[in-house]
Write a protein that holds these residues in place. Structure first.
Motif, short mmCIF file in Angstrom:
data_model
loop_
_atom_site.label_atom_id
_atom_site.label_comp_id
_atom_site.label_asym_id
_atom_site.label_seq_id
_atom_site.Cartn_x
_atom_site.Cartn_y
_atom_site.Cartn_z
N HIS A 1 0.82 -1.21 0.00
CA HIS A 1 0.00 0.00 0.00
C HIS A 1 0.86 1.27 0.00
O HIS A 1 0.46 2.29 -0.55
CB HIS A 1 -0.95 0.01 1.21
CG HIS A 1 -2.09 -0.94 1.06
ND1 HIS A 1 -2.00 -2.28 1.35
CD2 HIS A 1 -3.36 -0.74 0.63
CE1 HIS A 1 -3.15 -2.86 1.11
NE2 HIS A 1 -4.00 -1.96 0.68
N ALA A 2 2.04 1.20 0.60
CA ALA A 2 2.91 2.36 0.68
C ALA A 2 3.42 2.78 -0.70
O ALA A 2 3.78 3.95 -0.91
CB ALA A 2 4.09 2.08 1.60
N ALA A 3 3.44 1.85 -1.65
CA ALA A 3 3.96 2.16 -2.99
C ALA A 3 2.89 2.77 -3.90
O ALA A 3 3.18 3.16 -5.02
CB ALA A 3 4.52 0.90 -3.64
N LEU A 4 1.66 2.88 -3.40
CA LEU A 4 0.56 3.40 -4.22
C LEU A 4 0.49 4.92 -4.15
O LEU A 4 0.77 5.52 -3.12
CB LEU A 4 -0.78 2.82 -3.74
CG LEU A 4 -0.93 1.30 -3.80
CD1 LEU A 4 -2.21 0.87 -3.10
CD2 LEU A 4 -0.90 0.81 -5.23
N THR A 5 0.09 5.52 -5.26
CA THR A 5 -0.19 6.96 -5.25
C THR A 5 -1.51 7.16 -4.52
O THR A 5 -2.28 6.20 -4.33
CB THR A 5 -0.32 7.51 -6.68
OG1 THR A 5 -1.49 6.94 -7.29
CG2 THR A 5 0.92 7.21 -7.53
N PRO A 6 -1.83 8.38 -4.09
CA PRO A 6 -3.12 8.60 -3.42
C PRO A 6 -4.32 8.15 -4.26
O PRO A 6 -5.26 7.55 -3.74
CB PRO A 6 -3.13 10.11 -3.17
CG PRO A 6 -1.68 10.48 -3.06
CD PRO A 6 -0.98 9.58 -4.05
N GLY A 7 -4.28 8.42 -5.56
CA GLY A 7 -5.38 7.99 -6.45
C GLY A 7 -5.48 6.47 -6.52
O GLY A 7 -6.58 5.91 -6.49
N GLU A 8 -4.33 5.82 -6.64
CA GLU A 8 -4.32 4.35 -6.68
C GLU A 8 -4.80 3.77 -5.35
O GLU A 8 -5.55 2.79 -5.33
CB GLU A 8 -2.91 3.84 -6.99
CG GLU A 8 -2.45 4.14 -8.39
CD GLU A 8 -0.95 3.93 -8.58
OE1 GLU A 8 -0.52 3.85 -9.75
OE2 GLU A 8 -0.20 3.86 -7.59
N ALA A 9 -4.39 4.41 -4.26
CA ALA A 9 -4.80 3.94 -2.93
C ALA A 9 -6.32 4.01 -2.79
O ALA A 9 -6.94 3.10 -2.24
CB ALA A 9 -4.11 4.74 -1.83
N ARG A 10 -6.93 5.09 -3.29
CA ARG A 10 -8.40 5.21 -3.24
C ARG A 10 -9.05 4.12 -4.08
O ARG A 10 -10.03 3.50 -3.68
CB ARG A 10 -8.84 6.59 -3.73
CG ARG A 10 -8.68 7.69 -2.69
CD ARG A 10 -9.34 8.98 -3.13
NE ARG A 10 -8.80 9.53 -4.37
CZ ARG A 10 -7.72 10.29 -4.45
NH1 ARG A 10 -7.05 10.60 -3.36
NH2 ARG A 10 -7.31 10.75 -5.61
N GLU A 11 -8.48 3.87 -5.26
CA GLU A 11 -9.00 2.84 -6.15
C GLU A 11 -8.89 1.45 -5.51
O GLU A 11 -9.82 0.65 -5.56
CB GLU A 11 -8.21 2.88 -7.47
CG GLU A 11 -8.72 1.99 -8.55
CD GLU A 11 -7.86 2.08 -9.81
OE1 GLU A 11 -7.84 1.10 -10.55
OE2 GLU A 11 -7.21 3.13 -10.04
N VAL A 12 -7.76 1.18 -4.87
CA VAL A 12 -7.54 -0.10 -4.20
C VAL A 12 -8.50 -0.25 -3.02
O VAL A 12 -9.10 -1.31 -2.82
CB VAL A 12 -6.07 -0.25 -3.76
CG1 VAL A 12 -5.88 -1.40 -2.78
CG2 VAL A 12 -5.17 -0.44 -4.99
N GLU A 13 -8.67 0.82 -2.25
CA GLU A 13 -9.59 0.79 -1.09
C GLU A 13 -11.01 0.50 -1.56
O GLU A 13 -11.73 -0.30 -0.94
CB GLU A 13 -9.53 2.12 -0.34
CG GLU A 13 -10.59 2.29 0.73
CD GLU A 13 -10.46 1.30 1.89
OE1 GLU A 13 -11.47 1.08 2.59
OE2 GLU A 13 -9.37 0.74 2.09
N LEU A 14 -11.41 1.12 -2.67
CA LEU A 14 -12.74 0.86 -3.22
C LEU A 14 -12.87 -0.60 -3.63
O LEU A 14 -13.89 -1.25 -3.35
CB LEU A 14 -13.00 1.78 -4.41
CG LEU A 14 -14.37 1.66 -5.08
CD1 LEU A 14 -15.49 1.98 -4.08
CD2 LEU A 14 -14.45 2.60 -6.27
N GLY A 15 -11.84 -1.15 -4.28
CA GLY A 15 -11.85 -2.56 -4.67
C GLY A 15 -11.93 -3.48 -3.45
O GLY A 15 -12.66 -4.48 -3.46
N GLU A 16 -11.17 -3.13 -2.40
CA GLU A 16 -11.20 -3.95 -1.18
C GLU A 16 -12.57 -3.91 -0.53
O GLU A 16 -13.08 -4.93 -0.04
CB GLU A 16 -10.13 -3.46 -0.19
CG GLU A 16 -8.72 -3.77 -0.64
CD GLU A 16 -7.65 -3.11 0.22
OE1 GLU A 16 -7.99 -2.20 1.04
OE2 GLU A 16 -6.47 -3.48 0.07
N ARG A 17 -13.19 -2.73 -0.51
CA ARG A 17 -14.53 -2.59 0.08
C ARG A 17 -15.55 -3.40 -0.71
O ARG A 17 -16.41 -4.07 -0.13
CB ARG A 17 -14.94 -1.12 0.15
CG ARG A 17 -14.10 -0.32 1.14
CD ARG A 17 -14.59 1.11 1.28
NE ARG A 17 -15.95 1.19 1.76
CZ ARG A 17 -16.34 0.94 3.01
NH1 ARG A 17 -15.45 0.55 3.88
NH2 ARG A 17 -17.59 1.06 3.36
#
Length: 195
Positions: free
Chosen positions: A89-105
């Motif tokens: 998660h630390a290697a993700l940009t803020p936009g990617e982190a939001r996208e990943v969080e949405l996918g996880e949810r």
């Protein structure tokens, strides 16, 4: 004889170019040998982009290294978003982190809705938790109607439990009457037992 020799030569060139099957490099022309070397290099670059096998960065051009790095990053973000493997998660940009969080949810909601082990109820929003409870009750009701061992009668409403009990009484009576299926005579009413 010439046609057969040409066919054999073409088959050898194809095997050498594709890297599949036995290839006799000594039978290739200089131009064909160059094409085979270039095809093998393109294949190694494609494998590097796809993350297949070890990748020798030193054999790549600067543009190919940049393209491979871009592909590796896209694959990492995609794996994070899809929950595959480990995610940095630390290697993700803020936009990617939001996208990943949405996918996880979304994945967690799906896991909870389907009753799968990876469900984390604590991560659900109130509306999602309500949707999950509805899905759990519906799945349980279906399990109870089917006579499944996963039926939890404590999750049934009084009307659902009454309807299921009435259906079971009818099923039991029919089984006893026809002599087919499981029949528990002790559950028959005096009128049903006399029939």
């Amino acid at each position: 004889a010439t046609a057969l020799a040409v066919a054999r030569h073409d088959r050898n060139v194809a095997r050498c170019t594709d890297g599949i099957g036995a290839c006799d490099v000594s039978l290739l022309t200089v131009a064909e040998a160059r094409d085979v070397v270039e095809a093998a290099r393109r294949s190694r670059v494609a494998d590097c982009r796809a993350g297949i096998g070890p990748c020798d960065d030193g054999a790549l051009t600067e543009a190919e290294r940049a393209d491979v790095a871009k592909s590796e990053r896209e694959r990492m973000v995609s794996d994070c978003r899809d929950g595959l493997g480990t995610c940095d998660h630390a290697a993700l940009t803020p936009g990617e982190a939001r996208e990943v969080e949405l996918g996880e949810r979304r994945r967690n909601l799906s896991d909870c809705t389907n009753g799968w082990d990876d469900c984390d109820l604590s991560r659900l929003e109130p509306q999602e938790a309500m949707e999950v409870r509805v899905a759990v009750r519906a799945r349980n009701l279906a399990e109870c109607r089917a006579g499944g061992s996963g039926c939890d009668y404590s999750l049934l409403s009084s009307s659902e439990a009454a309807a299921l009990a009435a259906a079971e009484r009818r099923r039991n009576y029919e089984a006893c009457l026809k002599g087919r299926g499981y029949c528990d005579r002790s559950r028959l009413t005096p009128v049903e037992a006399a029939a």
